[in-house]
Design an enzyme around this catalytic site. Structure first.
Site, short mmCIF file in Angstrom:
data_model
loop_
_atom_site.label_atom_id
_atom_site.label_comp_id
_atom_site.label_asym_id
_atom_site.label_seq_id
_atom_site.Cartn_x
_atom_site.Cartn_y
_atom_site.Cartn_z
N SER A 68 0.81 -1.22 0.00
CA SER A 68 0.00 0.00 0.00
C SER A 68 0.84 1.27 0.00
CB SER A 68 -0.92 0.01 1.22
OG SER A 68 -1.71 -1.15 1.23
N1 SAM Z 1 -0.65 -4.98 3.97
C1 SAM Z 1 0.09 -5.33 2.80
C2 SAM Z 1 1.50 -4.84 2.82
O1 SAM Z 1 1.89 -4.14 3.77
O2 SAM Z 1 2.24 -5.18 1.90
C3 SAM Z 1 -0.60 -4.89 1.52
C4 SAM Z 1 -1.84 -5.58 1.31
S1 SAM Z 1 -2.41 -5.74 -0.34
C5 SAM Z 1 -3.04 -4.13 -0.63
C6 SAM Z 1 -3.85 -6.75 0.02
C7 SAM Z 1 -3.47 -8.14 0.43
O3 SAM Z 1 -4.67 -8.77 0.90
C8 SAM Z 1 -2.99 -9.00 -0.74
O4 SAM Z 1 -1.76 -9.57 -0.42
C9 SAM Z 1 -4.08 -10.05 -0.89
O5 SAM Z 1 -3.61 -11.28 -1.35
C10 SAM Z 1 -4.63 -10.12 0.52
N2 SAM Z 1 -5.98 -10.67 0.62
C11 SAM Z 1 -7.03 -10.50 -0.22
N3 SAM Z 1 -8.10 -11.15 0.22
C12 SAM Z 1 -7.74 -11.75 1.39
C13 SAM Z 1 -8.43 -12.57 2.33
N4 SAM Z 1 -9.71 -12.92 2.17
N5 SAM Z 1 -7.75 -12.99 3.42
C14 SAM Z 1 -6.44 -12.67 3.61
N6 SAM Z 1 -5.75 -11.90 2.74
C15 SAM Z 1 -6.38 -11.45 1.66
#
Ligand code: SAM
Length: 246
Positions: free
Chosen positions: A96
């Site tokens: 992000s």
């Molecule tokens: N917080 C992260 C970082 O600091 O790099 C960035 C997050 S990225 C915007 C969103 C993340 O949420 C992705 O890695 C995606 O695979 C994960 N994601 C999406 N749906 C999810 C779910 N149902 N449960 C867990 N993770 C999920």
């Protein structure tokens, strides 16, 4: 005697080399990180109307200044690591925007003793920022490759207070609930009911809500002592979707 002197000599040399080694490794990014922090400060000022404050808590800024974002992005993006924008981390996902990481962390209003759940580990960057502020962070990721590489990265960087798990974060992490704070870093269609249940009375949740094609809003959800919820729309955002079958 000679042996003892040699040992003392080696010890002094190690002491001298450690700080030098650290400086050499940190230097190319240190100034970039400082300039990113200045940009975040400016962004917060210009969005103060939404945030209802004109500066973030000092502890949050200190945490942001400590985490080496360049070590959380693929090597090809290292030079852009301190630009104030999201970057690809593989598997169609992103790390992000630092300003968003900072304000989401600030909205959680953390206390060092808080138990925090993050949904969406991604690169592990947000988890590391949280780990600078609280004793224990639990973080869930749905993509195996991201979860395993984030776990390895966090371990290598010494974040022993973060535990990651592969799974659908929509359902939370029952075993460690209830949490003082929950942060969701992917956009959900609605606030997942299991996460509401796993939030302590008095706890806070920050979550982007909305679909990929419509405006998403960052929500601050607070669970009152009597279990009722208060919800505040903070500002419009754009996140990758929360996936999984719900
Ligand atoms: N917080 C992260 C970082 O600091 O790099 C960035 C997050 S990225 C915007 C969103 C993340 O949420 C992705 O890695 C995606 O695979 C994960 N994601 C999406 N749906 C999810 C779910 N149902 N449960 C867990 N993770 C999920």
């Amino acid at each position: 005697m000679v042996q003892r002197r040699t040992l003392v000599g080696v010890f002094v040399l190690i002491l001298l080399l450690i700080p030098l080694g650290r400086l050499a490794a940190a230097e190319p990014y240190e100034e970039l990180r400082r300039s990113l922090l200045r940009e975040i400060i400016e962004n917060v000022r210009t969005t103060s109307r939404y945030l209802k404050k004109s500066s973030l808590d000092e502890e949050v800024m200190v945490a942001m200044s400590k985490v080496p974002r360049h070590l959380f992005v693929p090597e090809a993006y290292r030079r852009q690591a301190y630009e104030n924008r999201p970057l690809p981390i593989g598997q169609g996902q992103t790390i992000s925007q630092p300003y968003i990481v900072a304000i989401m962390t600030d909205l959680l209003n953390l206390d060092p003793s808080d138990l925090v759940l993050e949904v969406g580990t991604g690169s592990g960057y947000q988890a590391a920022v949280l780990a600078e502020l609280v004793n224990r962070v639990y973080s869930m990721e749905i993509i195996e490759k991201l979860q395993s590489s984030a776990a390895e990265r966090l371990k290598q960087l010494g974040y022993t207070n973060v535990e990651t798990r592969l799974g659908d974060g929509y359902y939370g992490w029952e075993e460690h609930a209830p949490f003082d704070a929950i942060i969701v870093t992917a956009a959900a269609g609605q606030i997942p009911p299991p996460l509401i249940r796993q939030l302590k009375p008095g706890g806070r949740m920050v979550i982007p809500v909305g679909s990929t094609f419509m405006t998403q809003y960052l929500l601050l959800v607070e669970k009152r002592r009597d279990g009722s919820l208060s919800t505040r729309q903070v500002l419009p955002v754009r996140f990758v979707p929360l996936t999984g079958i719900h």
